[in-house]
Design an enzyme around this catalytic site. Structure first.
Site, mmCIF file in Angstrom:
data_model
loop_
_atom_site.group_PDB
_atom_site.id
_atom_site.type_symbol
_atom_site.label_atom_id
_atom_site.label_comp_id
_atom_site.label_asym_id
_atom_site.label_seq_id
_atom_site.Cartn_x
_atom_site.Cartn_y
_atom_site.Cartn_z
ATOM 1 N N HIS A 128 -1.756 0.885 -9.585
ATOM 2 C CA HIS A 128 -2.380 -0.073 -8.645
ATOM 3 C C HIS A 128 -3.108 -1.194 -9.408
ATOM 4 C CE1 HIS A 128 -3.987 -0.448 -4.281
ATOM 5 N NE2 HIS A 128 -3.864 -1.631 -4.851
ATOM 6 N N ARG A 165 0.864 -1.181 0.000
ATOM 7 C CA ARG A 165 0.000 0.000 0.000
ATOM 8 C C ARG A 165 0.900 1.231 0.000
ATOM 9 N NH1 ARG A 165 -3.704 -2.605 -1.475
ATOM 10 N NH2 ARG A 165 -5.637 -3.093 -0.393
ATOM 11 N N GLU A 203 -3.456 8.013 -4.103
ATOM 12 C CA GLU A 203 -3.896 7.554 -5.434
ATOM 13 C C GLU A 203 -5.190 8.272 -5.835
ATOM 14 O OE1 GLU A 203 -4.202 3.307 -5.055
ATOM 15 O OE2 GLU A 203 -2.077 3.111 -4.601
#
Ligand code: NAP
Length: 320
Positions: free
Chosen positions: A285, A238, A267
């Site tokens: 991602h 993450r 993000e």
């Protein structure tokens, strides 16, 4: 409960998912699509008494406010293995089950970690750009890059994904070391009791642990300094596991060799300073983002919801 009765169970979907995931939820349950609501509050007030399950994803998760708005909620299903965006304490307090999608995405994310290692070291994306921009013809051969085979790989978090990365890296002749909260008795890899020591003895440091209050910024300036000028960071965990400001500084100042990043702190915003660096590979991602894996994740969510409403054991409950 038969299929007809199960169809009555109300399931709130918080995000628009690709694939025919939403269609399969539509077929099985009565669905409420929060992302289509013009007035979210009014929508929730109107349907709150009917909603027994929530399907959410890694981006939005579910917070205490939404949980509080759903008095009949029995189960939260997150289409992710990371549960950092799910208010677990609130679920525990309300006795709401939480299910997630472990295992089915492990191979995919581990594959991407290896791809990022190879790309960052061998400049595959950067040399692809070189060809497309006509620079091979105008400037000649691409500069030399670095070898992956035989390198020392350090893994932060030897869980399901970390272990799958270790297995793949071993096939490249890499030596493996790791850091977790405790030493594993069933693996032959070298254990380091802190991340700085692991970084200092790694050529490639891969971040694969879960994001919790204890692991936030586990990769910070001292760790990056220990990784050093020859070290490469790969993050498929993450974004907030890494202190991104410090990482950007370390890359811009060439204090580390490179980075392969699938995840970012804010993000979909990615620090602009990284865009011009050929020793940095940036992907949006996409760890589990293949048709095969997303289908397996969707099937697991549906199976868990069915189990809940049929009062059968859940397939993949998060231990609360
Ligand atoms: P897992 O099997 O639960 O592994 C989690 C690892 O985190 C364990 O090795 C655990 O080590 C370590 N950990 C937890 N707290 C720690 C702490 N305080 N200090 C050090 N290590 C700690 O989970 P997984 O299936 O491998 O997934 C790992 C993570 O990958 C997920 O949580 C998710 O955030 C991320 N992920 C990303 C993508 C993507 O698209 N990029 C996709 C899937 C998953 P010990 O228990 O031994 O301490």
């Amino acid at each position: 409960m038969d299929e007809q009765q199960m169809k009555q169970a109300g399931v709130l979907i918080t995000y628009p998912s690709i694939l025919n995931f939403v269609e399969s939820l539509d077929r099985k349950f009565t669905t409420y699509k929060l992302y289509e609501a013009h007035d979210r509050e009014a929508f929730l007030t109107q349907h709150s008494q009917s909603i027994r399950g929530v399907v959410c994803g890694r981006k939005d998760g579910i917070n205490a406010e939404l949980i509080d708005a759903l008095p009949c909620l029995e189960i939260v299903a997150t289409s992710s293995v990371g549960v950092d965006k799910v208010d677990l304490a609130k679920c525990r307090q309300r006795n709401i089950a939480v299910v997630y999608t472990p295992d089915v995405l492990t191979d995919e994310v581990a594959d991407l970690a290896i791809a990022l290692m190879l790309d960052t070291l061998r400049h595959i994306s950067a040399s692809d750009r070189y060809v497309r921009q006509g620079l091979w013809q105008s400037k000649g051969d691409y500069k030399l890059t670095c070898k992956l085979s035989g390198k020392r790989v350090g893994i932060v978090g030897l869980g399901r994904i970390g272990s799958a990365i270790a297995k793949r890296a071993e096939a490249f002749g890499c030596s493996i070391a790791y850091y977790s909260r405790s030493k594993k008795t069933d693996v032959p890899f070298m254990y380091h009791s802190n991340v700085i020591d692991l970084a200092a003895s790694s050529d490639i440091l891969v971040v694969a642990c879960s994001l919790t209050k204890d692991t936030c910024h586990i990769i910070n300036k001292p760790v990056l300094d220990a990784l050093g000028m020859k070290g490469t960071l790969v993050n498929i965990g993450r974004g907030s596991l890494v202190d991104e400001k410090e990482l950007v500084k370390a890359l811009v100042e060439c204090r580390i060799h490179g980075a392969g990043l699938d995840v970012f702190e804010n993000e979909p915003h990615v620090p602009q300073e990284l865009f011009s660096l050929d020793n940095v590979v940036l992907v949006p991602h996409v760890g589990s983002a293949t048709w095969e894996t997303r289908k397996a994740m969707a099937d697991l969510i549906v199976g868990n919801l069915e189990a809940q409403f049929l009062k059968k054991p859940l397939l993949t409950p998060v231990p609360l």
